[in-house]
Each structure stands twice: as structure tokens, then as C-alpha cells.
Write a protein that holds these residues in place. Structure first.
Motif, short mmCIF file in Angstrom:
data_model
loop_
_atom_site.label_atom_id
_atom_site.label_comp_id
_atom_site.label_asym_id
_atom_site.label_seq_id
_atom_site.Cartn_x
_atom_site.Cartn_y
_atom_site.Cartn_z
N ARG A 125 0.83 -1.20 0.00
CA ARG A 125 0.00 0.00 0.00
C ARG A 125 0.87 1.25 0.00
N ALA A 126 1.95 1.22 0.75
CA ALA A 126 2.85 2.37 0.80
C ALA A 126 3.57 2.60 -0.53
N TYR A 127 3.95 1.50 -1.18
CA TYR A 127 4.61 1.60 -2.48
C TYR A 127 3.65 2.11 -3.56
N GLY A 128 2.37 1.75 -3.41
CA GLY A 128 1.41 2.16 -4.42
C GLY A 128 1.45 1.33 -5.68
N ARG A 129 2.08 0.16 -5.61
CA ARG A 129 2.13 -0.76 -6.74
C ARG A 129 2.34 -2.18 -6.23
N SER A 130 2.12 -3.14 -7.08
CA SER A 130 2.18 -4.54 -6.66
C SER A 130 3.61 -4.97 -6.37
N ILE A 131 3.85 -5.42 -5.13
CA ILE A 131 5.14 -6.00 -4.75
C ILE A 131 4.95 -7.29 -3.94
N MET A 132 3.69 -7.68 -3.72
CA MET A 132 3.40 -8.81 -2.84
C MET A 132 3.98 -10.12 -3.37
N LEU A 133 3.94 -10.29 -4.68
CA LEU A 133 4.46 -11.54 -5.24
C LEU A 133 5.95 -11.69 -5.01
N SER A 134 6.67 -10.57 -4.92
CA SER A 134 8.11 -10.65 -4.71
C SER A 134 8.44 -11.25 -3.34
N PHE A 135 7.60 -10.96 -2.33
CA PHE A 135 7.83 -11.55 -1.01
C PHE A 135 7.63 -13.06 -1.05
N HIS A 136 6.58 -13.49 -1.73
CA HIS A 136 6.33 -14.93 -1.82
C HIS A 136 7.34 -15.63 -2.73
N VAL A 256 8.28 -12.73 -11.53
CA VAL A 256 7.85 -11.84 -12.62
C VAL A 256 6.39 -11.43 -12.49
N GLY A 257 5.67 -12.03 -11.54
CA GLY A 257 4.23 -11.81 -11.45
C GLY A 257 3.82 -10.39 -11.15
N ASP A 258 4.61 -9.68 -10.32
CA ASP A 258 4.24 -8.30 -9.98
C ASP A 258 4.20 -7.41 -11.22
N VAL A 259 5.08 -7.68 -12.18
CA VAL A 259 5.08 -6.90 -13.43
C VAL A 259 3.75 -7.10 -14.16
N GLY A 260 3.26 -8.34 -14.17
CA GLY A 260 1.99 -8.62 -14.81
C GLY A 260 0.83 -7.92 -14.12
N VAL A 261 0.86 -7.90 -12.78
CA VAL A 261 -0.20 -7.23 -12.03
C VAL A 261 -0.19 -5.74 -12.31
N ARG A 262 1.00 -5.14 -12.34
CA ARG A 262 1.09 -3.70 -12.60
C ARG A 262 0.59 -3.35 -13.99
N ARG A 263 0.83 -4.24 -14.94
CA ARG A 263 0.48 -3.92 -16.33
C ARG A 263 -0.96 -4.27 -16.66
N PHE A 264 -1.43 -5.42 -16.19
CA PHE A 264 -2.74 -5.90 -16.60
C PHE A 264 -3.78 -5.89 -15.48
N GLY A 265 -3.34 -5.70 -14.23
CA GLY A 265 -4.27 -5.70 -13.11
C GLY A 265 -4.38 -7.06 -12.46
N GLY A 385 -3.49 -1.98 -12.13
CA GLY A 385 -2.99 -2.69 -10.96
C GLY A 385 -2.27 -1.80 -9.99
N HIS A 386 -2.37 -0.47 -10.12
CA HIS A 386 -1.68 0.42 -9.20
C HIS A 386 -2.60 0.82 -8.06
N GLU A 387 -1.99 1.06 -6.91
CA GLU A 387 -2.73 1.54 -5.76
C GLU A 387 -2.29 2.96 -5.44
N ARG A 388 -3.14 3.69 -4.77
CA ARG A 388 -2.74 4.99 -4.31
C ARG A 388 -1.80 4.84 -3.12
#
Length: 401
Positions: A125-136, A256-265, A385-388
Motif C-alpha cells: 500500500r505504501a509503495y502504491g504498486r504490486s510488490i506482494m508476489l516478490s515476497f512470496h 515476474v508476477g508483480d510486473v503482470g499485475v502492474r500492467r494488466f491488473g 494494478g496500481h494503488e494509491r
């Protein structure tokens, strides 16, 4: 601010990695644990089932504790307990000691899993973009390393404590130091009223997705070797390959999944992941031989790997004022899926056929596509796929700095 977030992300990723190592070291040495303590085949399932049950209890306790204590503090102290409990499993020689060590392991794992994903959700949420997949992905990498270390220990016929002690000796101080840079979410710990605002009917679709994903995961974890050997006619050596293939493709997919979330949701990524996973189960079910079966397990790793991280992220977006409570409640269904999956496939395999049994997790994963719209809350409202971005409690890690 950016440097604080980067350190927080790196330290949390290391926490996920450490948990992957610890869990893999335990589950891949179950036969050695059984032999060391003389646990009968009838009693072993009781011990194995107790761990996820107690982990669920730990997750429930975490939901209550985070009303008074920040998730970073719970994570900072639950992770060393998990490592010490792992060492306790390897060092004892009495069944009562094994029960105690596994009990502590289960409770602390539930607290660890919940608090770890709470911090991941707040950081995303703080980043404002998908990073959750990187942790997993870090967790998957740790699992691969842990399984490799377990193989070395088994191949060298090392005592369990000899295999576990060096790992704990390295990781324990490292996670304590790294925990100084954990970053909590904004504001004060969630109040009881906010937690009660997590409506179960809204969370239910995500709970079902979490359960179905772990039914699929536990099917691969527990039955892939037997399936390749007994159903597909593979050799004993080849039977060890599908789980490794699954773990590697899981790592790649999450990397690589976070890139897909950011681009396609998130909706598109979850829907595609569910379809790929369902295709994987279908290929496994109809495979004429072991090598075609490997293709199925490869597809399973690529498809299933995105579901769990995105489910946690969706829960945080759905309840932005009570994300910790939502994550803790959702985390319980991780263990529900783990408990249900293996016995379900085993019972269907014995009563019907193992090929037919593979169609059940396939159907359950397909149901995920029905609930894919639940992943649109928050992130996809803002497009791509971006968050505020939101503020975080800068510098307030588990050491209070």
C-alpha cells in the motif's frame, strides 16, 4: 522515506525467505522425524494435522494481538521461536518432546504467517504498486534452499539436529538484525471496532480462493511423487523431480508476477493463473507418461503461484482500515486448504482413481475464475494494478526506532 521503504522491503523479503527455509527443512524430513521418534504410521497423521490446526489458532491470536502490538513486533519474536522449535524437533528423543516442539512450531508459524503478510500488505500500500508476489518469491527461494539442504542431510545420513543447527545458527541472528528495519502500516494499531468491520460475506470469496489454492498446492506437495511413480510409471528417481519442478516454476512465476499485475491488473493475473493451473491438473490427469506429467506440474507451478499472494493483497485493499484483521482471518484458510487437500485426494484416489482425483482440485481452481472480480477492489480502480500510495509509520519497526 524511499530508503526506509526499501530497507523494510528487503528485511521483510528476508523474513519470507527464512520461513521458506525452515518450513521446507521440516516437511521434507518427515520420514527422518518419524524414524527418530518411533512414531507409528497411524499416529503420524495426527502429528502432521496438529501443526496446521495450531497454526490456525496462532493466526486467530494474531488478529487479537495486533490491536495492541504492532505486527512488526509479533513477526520479530515469532520468527526466532519458529527456528528454535525446528531445532527442538531435531534435537529431542521422546515423543512428548516432539509433540511440544511441533505444537510451538505450529502456533508460532500461524503468528508468523499472519504478521508477515500483514507487513507485506501495508508495504504494498505504501509503495502504491504490486510488490506482494516478490515476497512470496523469496519464500519459494527459501523453500528450494531448505529442500536442498534437507537432501544433503538425508544423503549424508546426518542426524536431524546436525542438519538443523547450522541453519538456525546462521538465520536466527540474521533475522533478529534484519527485523530492525521492518516497516509497519500507517497510524496506530487497529482497534477492535475496525476489526469487527471485516464483513465475512465480503471476505468469503477470498477465503474460498485461498482454500482452493492450498488444496491444489498440497495435492502437488503430497501426491506428485506417488502419482509419477505409481500412476505414470516413472522411476523412483524421477518421482522426486515434479515437486522440484513445481517449486522452481513457482519461484519464476512469482518473480515476474508483480510486473503482470502492474500492467494488466490483479483480476486478469488471477484469472489467467487459475486457468493455467486448471490446465496443469488436466494434463496431469490424462498424461500417458511421466514426462507429459512433468509438463502438467510445470503449468501448476506457473498458475498456482500467483493466487495466494494476490489473495492477501486483495484482502488488504478490500478492508483498508482493518487490513491486519482481514489478513489474519484470511490466513486461517491457508491451513484449511492444507488440511483438506491431501486427505481429499488420497480418499478419492483409493475409492476411485488418482487420475480422477486430480480433476477435483482442477474444478476447485476453476471456481477461482468466478471470484476473480473480488480482486479488483482498490488496485484496479486506479487502473493498471496500481494503488494509491499511503503513508507508513516511518522508522517504527519492531525495535521501536
Amino acid at each position: 522515506m524511499t530508503e526506509v521503504l526499501r530497507r523494510g522491503r528487503a528485511s521483510l523479503a528476508f523474513g519470507f525467505f527464512t520461513q521458506g527455509v525452515a518450513f521446507a527443512l521440516l516437511v521434507t524430513r518427515i520420514p527422518a522425524v518419524q524414524e527418530r521418534y518411533g512414531v507409528s504410521d497411524a499416529l503420524l497423521p495426527v502429528f502432521l494435522a496438529a501443526v496446521p490446526v495450531l497454526a490456525g489458532v496462532g493466526s486467530v491470536a494474531t488478529e487479537r494481538l495486533v490491536r495492541r502490538v504492532r505486527p512488526s513486533r509479533l513477526l520479530r519474536w515469532s520468527q526466532p521461536v519458529v527456528l528454535l522449535a525446528l531445532l527442538g524437533v531435531g534435537a529431542g528423543d521422546q515423543v512428548a518432546g516432539l509433540a511440544l516442539a511441533l505444537g510451538i512450531f505450529g502456533l508460532s508459524v500461524g503468528m508468523l504467517d499472519a504478521s508477515m503478510n500483514m507487513l507485506g500488505v501495508s508495504l504494498q500500500r505504501a509503495y502504491g504498486r504490486s510488490i506482494m508476489l516478490s515476497f512470496h518469491a523469496a519464500y519459494s527461494l527459501g523453500g528450494i534452499l531448505g529442500a536442498s539442504l534437507a537432501w544433503v542431510g538425508a544423503h549424508g545420513e546426518l542426524a536431524l539436529w546436525v542438519s538443523y543447527l547450522p541453519v538456525v545458527a546462521v538465520l536466527l541472528p540474521a533475522v533478529l538484525v534484519g527485523s530492525r528495519w521492518y516497516v509497519d502500516g500507517e497510524g496506530e494499531p487497529e482497534e477492535a471496532g475496525e476489526a469487527q468491520g471485516v464483513a465475512f460475506r465480503l471476505l468469503l470469496p477470498l477465503c474460498l480462493v485461498m482454500t482452493f489454492a492450498y488444496i491444489g498446492d498440497s495435492t502437488v506437495s503430497n501426491w506428485s511423487a506417488k502419482y509419477v511413480k505409481d500412476v505414470l510409471g516413472g522411476s523412483e528417481q524421477l518421482a522426486t523431480v515434479p515437486y522440484n519442478v513445481y517449486m522452481v516454476t513457482t519461484l519464476v512465476g512469482r518473480a515476474v508476477g508483480d510486473v503482470g499485475v502492474r500492467r494488466f491488473g490483479a483480476v486478469a493475473v488471477v484469472r489467467l493463473g487459475a486457468l493455467v493451473a486448471a490446465c496443469g491438473f488436466a494434463v496431469v490427469a490424462v498424461a500417458p507418461g511421466a514426462w507429459v506429467g512433468m509438463l502438467g506440474f510445470t503449468l501448476l507451478g506457473i498458475g498456482l503461484c500467483v493466487l495466494v499472494p494476490q489473495t492477501f493483497a486483495a484482502a488488504g485493499r478490500l478492508f483498508p482500515g482493518a487490513s491486519d484483521a482481514a489478513v489474519a482471518r484470511l490466513n486461517i484458510f491457508n491451513y484449511v486448504g492444507f488440511l483438506v487437500g491431501s486427505p481429499l485426494v488420497g480418499a478419492l484416489g483409493d475409492a476411485w482413481s488418482y487420475r480422477g482425483a486430480m480433476l477435483v482440485p482442477m474444478a476447485l481452481v476453476l471456481v477461482t475464475t468466478v471470484y476473480a472480480r473480488s480482486f479488483a477492489s482498490g488496485a484496479d480502480r486506479y487502473g493498471g494494478g496500481h494503488e494509491r500510495p499511503r503513508t507508513v509509520d516511518v522508522g517504527r519497526g519492531s525495535n521501536g526506532l
